[in-house]
Every structure is written in C-alpha cells, then in structure tokens.
Design a protein around this motif. Structure first.
Motif, PDB file in Angstrom:
ATOM      1  N   PRO A  35      45.345  47.485  37.593  1.00  0.00           N
ATOM      2  CA  PRO A  35      44.408  48.571  37.271  1.00  0.00           C
ATOM      3  C   PRO A  35      43.852  48.529  35.854  1.00  0.00           C
ATOM      4  CG  PRO A  35      46.680  49.370  37.418  1.00  0.00           C
ATOM      5  CD  PRO A  35      46.676  47.971  37.952  1.00  0.00           C
ATOM      6  N   HIS A  36      44.525  47.825  34.922  1.00  0.00           N
ATOM      7  CA  HIS A  36      44.019  47.749  33.546  1.00  0.00           C
ATOM      8  C   HIS A  36      42.923  46.683  33.382  1.00  0.00           C
ATOM      9  CE1 HIS A  36      47.868  49.849  32.910  1.00  0.00           C
ATOM     10  NE2 HIS A  36      47.304  50.350  31.828  1.00  0.00           N
ATOM     11  N   ALA A  37      42.766  45.815  34.349  1.00  0.00           N
ATOM     12  CA  ALA A  37      41.779  44.736  34.232  1.00  0.00           C
ATOM     13  C   ALA A  37      40.371  45.287  34.389  1.00  0.00           C
ATOM     14  CB  ALA A  37      42.040  43.663  35.278  1.00  0.00           C
ATOM     15  N   ALA A  38      39.446  44.744  33.597  1.00  0.00           N
ATOM     16  CA  ALA A  38      38.052  45.163  33.691  1.00  0.00           C
ATOM     17  C   ALA A  38      37.372  44.563  34.913  1.00  0.00           C
ATOM     18  CB  ALA A  38      37.297  44.760  32.414  1.00  0.00           C
ATOM     19  N   GLU A  39      37.763  43.339  35.276  1.00  0.00           N
ATOM     20  CA  GLU A  39      37.158  42.669  36.428  1.00  0.00           C
ATOM     21  C   GLU A  39      37.986  41.440  36.782  1.00  0.00           C
ATOM     22  OE1 GLU A  39      33.500  40.450  35.706  1.00  0.00           O
ATOM     23  OE2 GLU A  39      33.708  40.855  33.548  1.00  0.00           O
ATOM     24  N   VAL A  40      37.624  40.839  37.908  1.00  0.00           N
ATOM     25  CA  VAL A  40      38.206  39.574  38.339  1.00  0.00           C
ATOM     26  C   VAL A  40      37.067  38.580  38.476  1.00  0.00           C
ATOM     27  CG1 VAL A  40      39.451  38.349  40.167  1.00  0.00           C
ATOM     28  CG2 VAL A  40      40.134  40.684  39.550  1.00  0.00           C
ATOM     29  N   ARG A  41      37.173  37.468  37.767  1.00  0.00           N
ATOM     30  CA  ARG A  41      36.167  36.400  37.861  1.00  0.00           C
ATOM     31  C   ARG A  41      36.818  35.153  38.438  1.00  0.00           C
ATOM     32  NH1 ARG A  41      33.860  36.303  31.689  1.00  0.00           N
ATOM     33  NH2 ARG A  41      33.485  38.551  31.427  1.00  0.00           N
ATOM     34  N   SER A  42      36.359  34.701  39.563  1.00  0.00           N
ATOM     35  CA  SER A  42      36.875  33.471  40.180  1.00  0.00           C
ATOM     36  C   SER A  42      38.401  33.483  40.236  1.00  0.00           C
ATOM     37  CB  SER A  42      36.386  32.235  39.411  1.00  0.00           C
ATOM     38  OG  SER A  42      34.983  32.184  39.364  1.00  0.00           O
TER      39      SER A  42
END
Length: 384
Positions: A35-42
């Motif tokens: 939940p703390h991550a801003a986004e997931v890239r690849s």
C-alpha cells in the motif's frame, strides 16, 4: 527424501530446472500487497522518496516483504537531491581523470578493462576528496531506511562508481556477492542453507547519477528470480541466460532515483546504445556487520610457521585432502575485502585469496623464501 519440513542439505542438477524457474518468476506484483508504493512498473515496485517520512516501521516491513518474497526489487524516485548528485559527480569525474593519469589497469567484474570508467572504493575516495559532499550524500534517509530494513541498525557501506560509455556492452545476468562471486565448480560444495542465507548478508543498490532512459542501458532485472532455490547454480547455464534475455525488464531512471534489490535477484547492466549518454551510477554494496571471526589472527604469520610442515607432509605422501585441510584452517580463504584498485578481479569475479597463494606454492614446491615473497606481494596488493 527432501520435504518442505526437511529440505535437501545440498543443491545440485535437479535444482536447476528451467520449468520450475519459469513458474517462480512468471507472476505479477499485486499493488494491494504494497500500500505504500506509488505504482508498479513492469512488476517493479516504485516508491516516492516522500514515503520515508511516514510510518517508518510499516514501510520497512513492506520493503522486507518486497525484497524477500515479492518482486525482489524496489525503486525510490527522487531519493537523492540533484544538488548532492551534481557535487558528487564533480568529485567522481575528477577521480576518474586522476586515475587515468596513473595508467592503471582498472579491472571490472564483467566489462573489459578500460571499456568503462570504474571507480573502486568510491566511498572512501569521495570522503577524502570532498568530506562535506560525502557527509551530505550519506546522510540520505532513504538509503538508511532500506539498509536498516534489510541488515539492521548497523551496516557497512561500500560503493563503486561505474560509468558505462556509449557503446558499452550489457552484462551477462548474474546474482551478486557473496555466493554470486563463487566459482561455479565450487557452488555445489556449499550446503543449501548457505544458498538461502547468502542474500541476507548484503544489499544491492544503485543511485542514478544521470537521467537513464532505456537506450542508455539501465539495470536489467528479472522480478521474483531471487526466490528460485537453485539460482546460484543455474545463472551460468545457457538456457537461463537466454530466458533472462527474453524476459528481463528495465526501468528508466531520473537523476537521484535509487534502486535496491535482493542480491539473489537475476540482474545485469544493460547495453548503452545511446549516442551521447555517459551512464553513471553509484553502485552500493552494503554488508551485514556480522560476517567476521570472533578473534583477530595473524594468518600470514601462521602460514609462515606452518609452511615447512606442509612441505614435509606433501613430500611424505600424505593425502592431498589432508594437506589442503591444514591450508584452509590456516590461511585466509576469502579474497575480500581487498583494495580493488591494486588487486582487481581481472579475468574473474574475485581476486586470488591467500589459500590460493599457499596451494599454488605447494604445487610448485616453492621454498620458504619464495613463499615469503609471494605472501608479501599479495599483502601489498590488498592494502589501501
């Protein structure tokens, strides 16, 4: 028979199954788990550096999960200010020019000597050249947060600056220090629990010291590959190298972004196919403080004292493994830490250890005086 409750004590051929590897890595990172991550890239988790100012322990727990059972890699955008990176670059480029003037052969783990610009022991060199910039750089709390999460409150930071010039070739995929540097023919001699433990002893990081679009060759990554039990044995194999080539991901980075990953993650620097980007990164090798013996021994003095007995044992026909047992118990068996400027890993991942020096001396039947010269040369290469 090995079970989940009683895993095999040793790893071998059966643990290098490409199908099992594919099942391990062909999964997706679920943003809901982080939940703390801003986004997931690849499949790579991306955090904003501002997240460090929130619930520190909760963020660290999330980073631990990510590096252990998750994708194995996290990116923190804007981790280092452009100002401190610029000042550090000024010092690093001055160091590169100074070392070029020394006409030294700068060995590299993967690149041909001289192809790129490598600064070994960059942390010490920056501290001595520009102490204020060093202090401003390593005051960074994003770096501290991730190091503390993986290694605890005390840790040992080393760094190597690598500038990959346009045309620089990609690295072969690999795992990293410690077991990633062990010769392949020795890997099966290390029990399975050490294969599991090795990644917990170090943390890998890289700070982008320039903008890194894909054509400049940012690090190639294979998310979830750190979870594969036989990964140290397998990464040398052609079918695994080919799989990595077809399935790795790369994340473009901006100046000041930092990437951290489990050292067991399959990774490798990408090819710099740009026309004019000197891709410069500060490669962070952070180690646990616990990898030390309890007592300080003068192993060189011990080798000098025991060498005549070793020669007598060999001349008397004692079994080779018994002679080797004495050498391993007496001499320093690990090549690190060393001065990689004067003792570079040319043609290998690691320089020669003192054990190698003594075993070669016995094989060549060197005299005590000849061994003393070899030991002195080895000692001098390792010193700052």
């Amino acid at each position: 028979m090995a079970t989940s409750l009683h895993p095999a004590a040793w790893l071998g051929e059966a643990d290098c199954d490409l199908g099992e590897f594919r099942a391990c890595v062909e999964q997706q990172t679920d943003p809901a788990d982080y939940p703390h991550a801003a986004e997931v890239r690849s499949n790579v988790l991306v955090y904003a550096a501002e997240a460090v100012s929130g619930d520190r322990r909760a963020l660290q727990a999330e980073v631990i999960r990510a590096l252990t059972d998750g994708p194995g890699v996290v990116v923190f955008t804007g981790a280092f200010s452009g100002e401190v990176v610029t000042k550090a670059n000024d010092a690093f480029f001055a160091i590169v020019e100074h070392e070029r003037g020394d006409d030294r052969t700068a060995g590299d783990h993967f690149g041909a000597p001289g192809a790129n610009d490598r600064i070994w022991n960059a942390a010490q060199k920056l501290a001595l050249r520009d102490p204020q910039t060093y202090a401003d750089y390593y005051a960074n709390d994003t770096l501290a947060l991730v190091c503390q999460a993986w290694l605890g409150p005390r840790y040992q930071v080393t760094s190597q600056v690598n500038t990959v010039n346009p045309g620089g070739a990609a690295q072969v995929p690999h795992r990293d220090y410690h077991l990633g540097f062990v010769p392949v023919e020795q890997l099966e001699q290390y029990p399975a629990h050490l294969h599991r433990m090795s990644p917990a002893l170090t943390l890998q990081g890289a700070v982008a010291h320039c903008d890194m679009p894909i054509d400049s060759g940012p690090t190639m990554l294979l998310p979830f590959s750190q979870r594969f039990a036989g990964g140290y044995l397998a990464f040398h194999r052609p079918e695994f190298i080919d799989y990595f080539a077809r399935h790795h991901v790369q994340i473009p980075l901006s100046t000041g972004d930092a990437v951290f990953f489990n050292p067991a993650l399959y990774h490798g620097a990408g090819a710099n196919v740009s026309r004019d980007i000197r891709r410069i990164a500060n490669l962070l090798q952070v180690s646990s403080p616990f990898g030390r013996a309890m007592e300080v021994l003068d192993r060189t003095a011990m080798v000098r004292a025991v060498y005549p007995a070793l020669r007598r044992m060999r001349a008397a026909g004692r079994p080779t493994h018994e002679v080797r047992n004495v050498v391993v118990a007496t001499a320093e068996g690990y090549a690190f830490p060393t001065n990689l400027d004067s003792d570079p890993p040319v043609g290998s991942l690691a320089p020669r250890s003192q054990v190698d020096i003594v075993i070669d001396a016995l094989h060549e039947d060197l005299t005590d005086e000849q061994l003393e010269s070899a030991l002195n040369d080895h000692h001098d290469r390792r010193m700052p």
